[in-house]
Design an enzyme around this catalytic site. Structure first.
Site, PDB file in Angstrom:
ATOM      1  N   GLU A 287      -4.515  -8.042   0.563  1.00 36.14           N
ATOM      2  CA  GLU A 287      -5.658  -7.306   0.670  1.00 36.14           C
ATOM      3  C   GLU A 287      -6.946  -8.048   0.017  1.00 36.14           C
ATOM      4  O   GLU A 287      -7.076  -8.062  -1.038  1.00 36.14           O
ATOM      5  CB  GLU A 287      -5.401  -5.998  -0.001  1.00 36.14           C
ATOM      6  CG  GLU A 287      -6.587  -4.967   0.376  1.00 36.14           C
ATOM      7  CD  GLU A 287      -6.851  -3.836  -0.630  1.00 36.14           C
ATOM      8  OE1 GLU A 287      -7.598  -3.011  -0.495  1.00 36.14           O
ATOM      9  OE2 GLU A 287      -6.534  -4.052  -1.998  1.00 36.14           O
TER      10      GLU A 287
ATOM     11  N   ASP B 277      -1.865  -6.159  -3.438  1.00 34.01           N
ATOM     12  CA  ASP B 277      -3.182  -5.239  -3.595  1.00 34.01           C
ATOM     13  C   ASP B 277      -4.211  -5.825  -4.291  1.00 34.01           C
ATOM     14  O   ASP B 277      -4.096  -6.622  -5.237  1.00 34.01           O
ATOM     15  CB  ASP B 277      -2.717  -3.932  -4.337  1.00 34.01           C
ATOM     16  CG  ASP B 277      -3.654  -2.846  -4.647  1.00 34.01           C
ATOM     17  OD1 ASP B 277      -4.011  -2.323  -3.624  1.00 34.01           O
ATOM     18  OD2 ASP B 277      -4.365  -2.817  -5.579  1.00 34.01           O
TER      19      ASP B 277
HETATM   20  C1  GLC Z   1      -6.591  -1.166  -3.140  1.00 31.60           C
HETATM   21  C2  GLC Z   1      -5.628   0.116  -2.587  1.00 31.60           C
HETATM   22  C3  GLC Z   1      -6.501   1.304  -2.884  1.00 31.60           C
HETATM   23  C4  GLC Z   1      -6.183   1.486  -4.526  1.00 31.60           C
HETATM   24  C5  GLC Z   1      -6.926   0.043  -5.088  1.00 31.60           C
HETATM   25  C6  GLC Z   1      -6.751   0.142  -6.631  1.00 31.60           C
HETATM   26  O1  GLC Z   1      -7.670  -1.352  -2.595  1.00 31.60           O
HETATM   27  O2  GLC Z   1      -5.385  -0.082  -1.134  1.00 31.60           O
HETATM   28  O3  GLC Z   1      -5.857   2.422  -2.399  1.00 31.60           O
HETATM   29  O4  GLC Z   1      -7.208   2.505  -4.885  1.00 31.60           O
HETATM   30  O5  GLC Z   1      -6.467  -1.049  -4.217  1.00 31.60           O
HETATM   31  O6  GLC Z   1      -5.497  -0.533  -6.758  1.00 31.60           O
END
Ligand code: GLC
Length: 534
Positions: A263, A213
């Site tokens: 991500e 993440d």
């Molecule tokens: C990422 C997740 C999202 C979350 C953010 C903070 O972007 O996909 O859902 O709010 O991280 O953890």
């Protein structure tokens, strides 16, 4: 080099996989409390096996106060009681594997929940303590320390709230997201050790991969300078120190044949590819494809850029149309602006769902024909639209932190419809945590299973046929303006027509699949895709 051995092929599963994202809270409710859970997922494993997916990525299932839907983790080694137990997660991982489905867990390394024992200890220990060194605590600015330590913007686009919160003892702490998600200090060796231990914990439990993440946000400039005064290198996005973290993660994962998907939201494809060097992450989500409007030249550029930037590092691309953070595909493609951008989301945007659905069907065939792995977000295979959540029931902090300007992300997180004619569309026996729109049962799984023309049938057939494209590279074929046509492997071709005029298909021996009917002359209508054997 010859053909890869079966063992090697098996180890390379992630290069061509179809990976299904499970947002547990909204997938299926096994105990009837209105919240999805692991029992619900276990009961629906046959559905997922029938869909033909290779792996499940579970959005965070750990113990969490759910300030940000579980992306605020209080204990990385425990399952949230609302979802089940660790023993159940272990069973789920094993049962899925028996059905040929691997498991990917979602690790949140940038921040923890404010209920995490480390943060509780840091609060109790007070300013200047070693406990606070695990986070970013600072005195404020201004005569009385009443101003936040710097000018960093919130990572929730549109948020009007600061990224610093002041404690009664005068210290401020940094949280790029909500105050319930304090950022960890990745320059601290204990933070690195702890996360490597968490990775080991899950790999030991048989998971095949880890989604990371907010993977580009972990490292911070130690001076925490104002962004306005020192924008380069960025004080908290995509800093070079991060690569060392991921290199050591890679060494750890290799011992388990584990894979990573990062991500990494970065507009610069070259910077993104740095995360995918052979000794770093295996893959990263393709957000440029996800954000791309429904426009042939733009899509072709997004595809070409992706391929060109991935090739030198030898990493397979990924193709993503949506996830739990963005507007549902059928809705996005049914709007005047078909791009995705957090900054332009608004309540009440006019939407033509018939048009959007036709395009989403074509987009599904496009992405499933491209080289690399493909992500399918739960409900995408049902063609679910973005739901309008009554304001009083909105839970997403993105809505609240933008003072209601941003509709938030709940609209793509509504519990799935399973059975037509059942209360709550068979998701639960109780009013779910987010309300389902009145027409939700028309999208129900059982109904779509009976309909050969449904979105679900299209996804199932496409996933089953996808191996015809093999893992060969892509060659563009000559095509009229507005038409994307490419060949893969020996003799499999994908054609997508985004132009108003019907397109003549290239000579072929068989029409394998199309996202909609051809016209009387056998041509491909607008917003339709076809797979051909040539
Ligand atoms: C990422 C997740 C999202 C979350 C953010 C903070 O972007 O996909 O859902 O709010 O991280 O953890």
């Amino acid at each position: 080099m010859g053909q890869p051995t079966p063992a090697r092929k098996d180890r390379d599963w992630w290069r061509t996989a179809v990976i299904y994202q499970v947002y547990v809270r909204s997938f299926a409710d096994g105990d009837g409390d209105g919240t999805g859970d692991l029992a619900g997922v276990r009961a629906r494993l046959p559905y997922l096996a029938g869909l033909g997916v290779d792996a499940l990525w579970f959005s965070p299932w750990y113990r969490s106060p759910m300030t940000d839907g579980g992306y605020d983790v209080a204990d990385y080694r425990a399952i949230d009681p609302a979802f089940g137990t660790l023993a159940e997660a272990e069973k789920l991982i094993a049962e899925a594997r028996e059905s040929g489905i691997r498991t990917i867990v979602d690790i949140v390394p940038n921040h923890v929940s404010d209920r995490h024992p480390w943060f509780r200890a840091a609060l109790a220990a007070g300013p200047g303590s070693p406990e606070r060194a695990l986070f970013h605590f600072r005195p404020g600015r201004g005569t009385h320390g009443e101003l936040p330590p710097n000018d960093w913007p919130s990572q929730f686009t549109g948020s009007t709230e600061p990224v610093w919160t002041r404690l009664p003892d005068g210290d401020w702490y940094l949280h790029l997201f909500t105050p319930g998600q304090p950022d960890l200090n990745w320059a601290h060796p204990a933070v690195r050790r702890e996360h490597e231990d968490i990775l080991r914990f899950w790999f030991e439990r048989g998971v095949a991969g880890v989604r990371i993440d907010s993977a580009a946000l972990l490292a911070k400039d130690p001076d925490l300078p104002d962004l306005a005064s020192r924008p380069h290198p960025h004080p908290f996005v995509d800093r070079d120190e991060l690569h060392d973290v991921y290199r050591s993660w890679r060494r750890l994962a290799d011992a388990y044949d584990g894979v990573f998907v990062g991500e990494v939201w970065l507009p610069d494809a070259e910077r993104l590819a740095r995360y995918l060097r052979p000794d770093e992450l295996h893959t990263a989500f393709n957000f440029s494809f996800l954000s791309c409007p429904w426009d042939a030249p733009r899509l072709r550029t997004a595809i070409d850029t992706t391929l060109a930037e991935h090739a030198p590092v030898g990493a397979p691309p990924t193709w993503v149309l949506c996830n739990h953070d963005v507007t549902r595909t059928v809705t996005r493609y049914g709007r005047a602006d078909t791009a995705f951008d957090f900054g332009t989301k608004a309540f009440g945007t006019p939407t033509d769902l018939i048009l959007g659905t036709r395009r989403a069907r074509a987009a599904a065939l496009l992405s499933l024909a491209l080289p690399g792995s493909v992500y399918v977000y739960q409900g995408e295979e049902l063609g679910l639209p973005e739901a309008e959540i009554p304001v009083a029931r909105i839970q997403d902090p993105m809505y609240h932190r933008s003072d209601g300007a941003d509709p938030g992300r709940d609209g793509c997180r509504v519990p799935l419809p399973w059975v037509d004619g059942m209360p709550y569309a068979g998701f639960s026996t109780q009013d779910p945590w987010l309300p389902q729109p009145v027409d939700w049962t028309s999208y129900a799984v059982d109904r779509q299973q009976r309909d050969p023309d449904s979105m679900l049938s299209l996804y199932r057939e496409a996933i089953a046929l996808r191996p015809v494209f093999g893992d060969a590279s892509l060659t563009w074929l000559p095509a009229p303006d507005g038409v994307l046509a490419f060949a893969r492997a020996e003799g499999a071709v994908c054609v997508v027509n985004l132009a108003p005029t019907p397109a003549v298909l290239p000579a072929h021996s068989r029409l394998l699949l199309s996202s909609g009917p051809l016209d009387e002359a056998g041509r491909l209508p607008q917003d339709t895709a076809a797979w051909l054997r040539v």
